[in-house]
Design an enzyme around this catalytic site. Structure first.
Site, PDB file in Angstrom:
ATOM      1  N   ASN A 159      10.267   2.220   3.103  1.00 40.38           N
ATOM      2  CA  ASN A 159       9.483   1.290   3.905  1.00 40.38           C
ATOM      3  C   ASN A 159       9.944  -0.154   3.833  1.00 40.38           C
ATOM      4  O   ASN A 159       9.313  -1.047   4.400  1.00 40.38           O
ATOM      5  CB  ASN A 159       8.007   1.406   3.525  1.00 40.38           C
ATOM      6  CG  ASN A 159       7.448   2.759   3.894  1.00 40.38           C
ATOM      7  OD1 ASN A 159       7.939   3.405   4.813  1.00 40.38           O
ATOM      8  ND2 ASN A 159       6.437   3.205   3.169  1.00 40.38           N
ATOM      9  N   GLY A 162       0.790  -1.223   0.000  1.00 42.69           N
ATOM     10  CA  GLY A 162       0.000   0.000   0.000  1.00 42.69           C
ATOM     11  C   GLY A 162       0.823   1.273   0.000  1.00 42.69           C
ATOM     12  O   GLY A 162       0.315   2.349  -0.343  1.00 42.69           O
ATOM     13  N   ASP A 163       2.087   1.188   0.385  1.00 44.50           N
ATOM     14  CA  ASP A 163       3.009   2.327   0.310  1.00 44.50           C
ATOM     15  C   ASP A 163       4.409   1.749   0.174  1.00 44.50           C
ATOM     16  O   ASP A 163       5.237   1.839   1.075  1.00 44.50           O
ATOM     17  CB  ASP A 163       2.900   3.202   1.563  1.00 44.50           C
ATOM     18  CG  ASP A 163       3.742   4.483   1.455  1.00 44.50           C
ATOM     19  OD1 ASP A 163       4.346   4.707   0.387  1.00 44.50           O
ATOM     20  OD2 ASP A 163       3.791   5.243   2.440  1.00 44.50           O
ATOM     21  N   ALA A 164       4.651   1.154  -0.986  1.00 48.50           N
ATOM     22  CA  ALA A 164       5.871   0.381  -1.198  1.00 48.50           C
ATOM     23  C   ALA A 164       7.062   1.240  -1.592  1.00 48.50           C
ATOM     24  O   ALA A 164       8.015   0.750  -2.205  1.00 48.50           O
ATOM     25  CB  ALA A 164       5.621  -0.687  -2.262  1.00 48.50           C
TER      26      ALA A 164
END
Length: 238
Positions: free
Chosen positions: A169, A163-165
């Site tokens: 992260n 979802g927020d690659a």
């Protein structure tokens, strides 16, 4: 793609609720995102994320649920505490041993970092069970907030997406292997290219041009220009 999340370079005021919870002197600011959220390292063994109350996009309660679910299969932070007051919400997790892929250690070795980003994303997608995932990150879910239509989505190759690659992260061990993933507040079922397109794109502003193909190579896939363009446009407008 614009990105303003960064390590704070100026003094950060510790929110009153956080100061009361852990002590102002114990909270070392390590990250500020573009929506006003803050991340602090506390006691050397834990991280505390804080989100202002007037920013509904930063859903720390939802992130706690997603991490608790995903941790059954993959290495993500262990949730220790989650709460809120009138100023904002907080989430305390155990630290994972490893460094962000954008730590200076890995910015100096971008080929290693980008290969690991692709490998880590493939591991995440291959391991998390789609049929058991209670969270949604599909085009239909994300279009609720879209400012304009971008046309019908390409055929969906469903996985449980991060979802927020973006590069920061993914955490790397000292030998360059994947150590874990953080910032899972949007985790949910979606097309694998929703993650891949953004992960590769983020290498441009973290390492400079020329490393997108390394992410795809680490993942073990050939780039799909149609899906890459679609999901990057969706990312920009949501």
């Amino acid at each position: 793609m614009s990105e303003t999340s960064q390590v704070p370079t100026k003094p950060v005021a510790v929110p009153r609720g956080i100061a009361a919870l852990v002590g102002a002197n114990s909270a070392l600011p390590v990250w500020r995102n573009e929506l006003g959220g803050l991340t602090f390292r506390i006691d050397g063994q834990r991280y505390l994320k804080w989100a202002p109350a007037d920013e509904p996009e930063l859903d720390l309660a939802g992130e706690a649920k997603r991490m608790t679910w995903a941790r059954q299969w993959v290495r993500v932070p262990h949730v220790l505490e989650q709460g809120a007051d009138e100023e904002g919400a907080w989430l305390i997790t155990e630290a994972i041993e490893g460094r962000s892929a954008v730590d200076p250690r890995w910015v100096a070795e971008p080929e290693t970092a980008c290969l690991a980003i692709g490998q880590g994303l493939r591991m995440l997608h291959d391991t998390l069970p789609v049929t058991e995932c209670p969270f949604d990150w599909s085009v239909e879910h994300r279009k609720v907030r879209a400012r304009e239509e971008i046309g019908p989505p390409p055929p969906v190759d469903a996985v449980v997406c991060h979802g927020d690659a973006c590069a920061p992260n993914t955490l790397l061990a000292e030998d360059g292997a994947v150590a874990g993933h953080v910032d899972l507040d949007a985790l949910g079922v979606a097309d694998r290219w929703a993650d891949l397109a953004v992960a590769a794109w983020s290498t441009e502003w973290n390492y400079g041009p020329g490393y997108e193909q390394t992410v795809y190579r680490g993942y073990g896939i050939e780039p799909n220009p149609e899906r890459i363009a679609y999901y990057r446009r969706l990312w920009d407008i949501t």
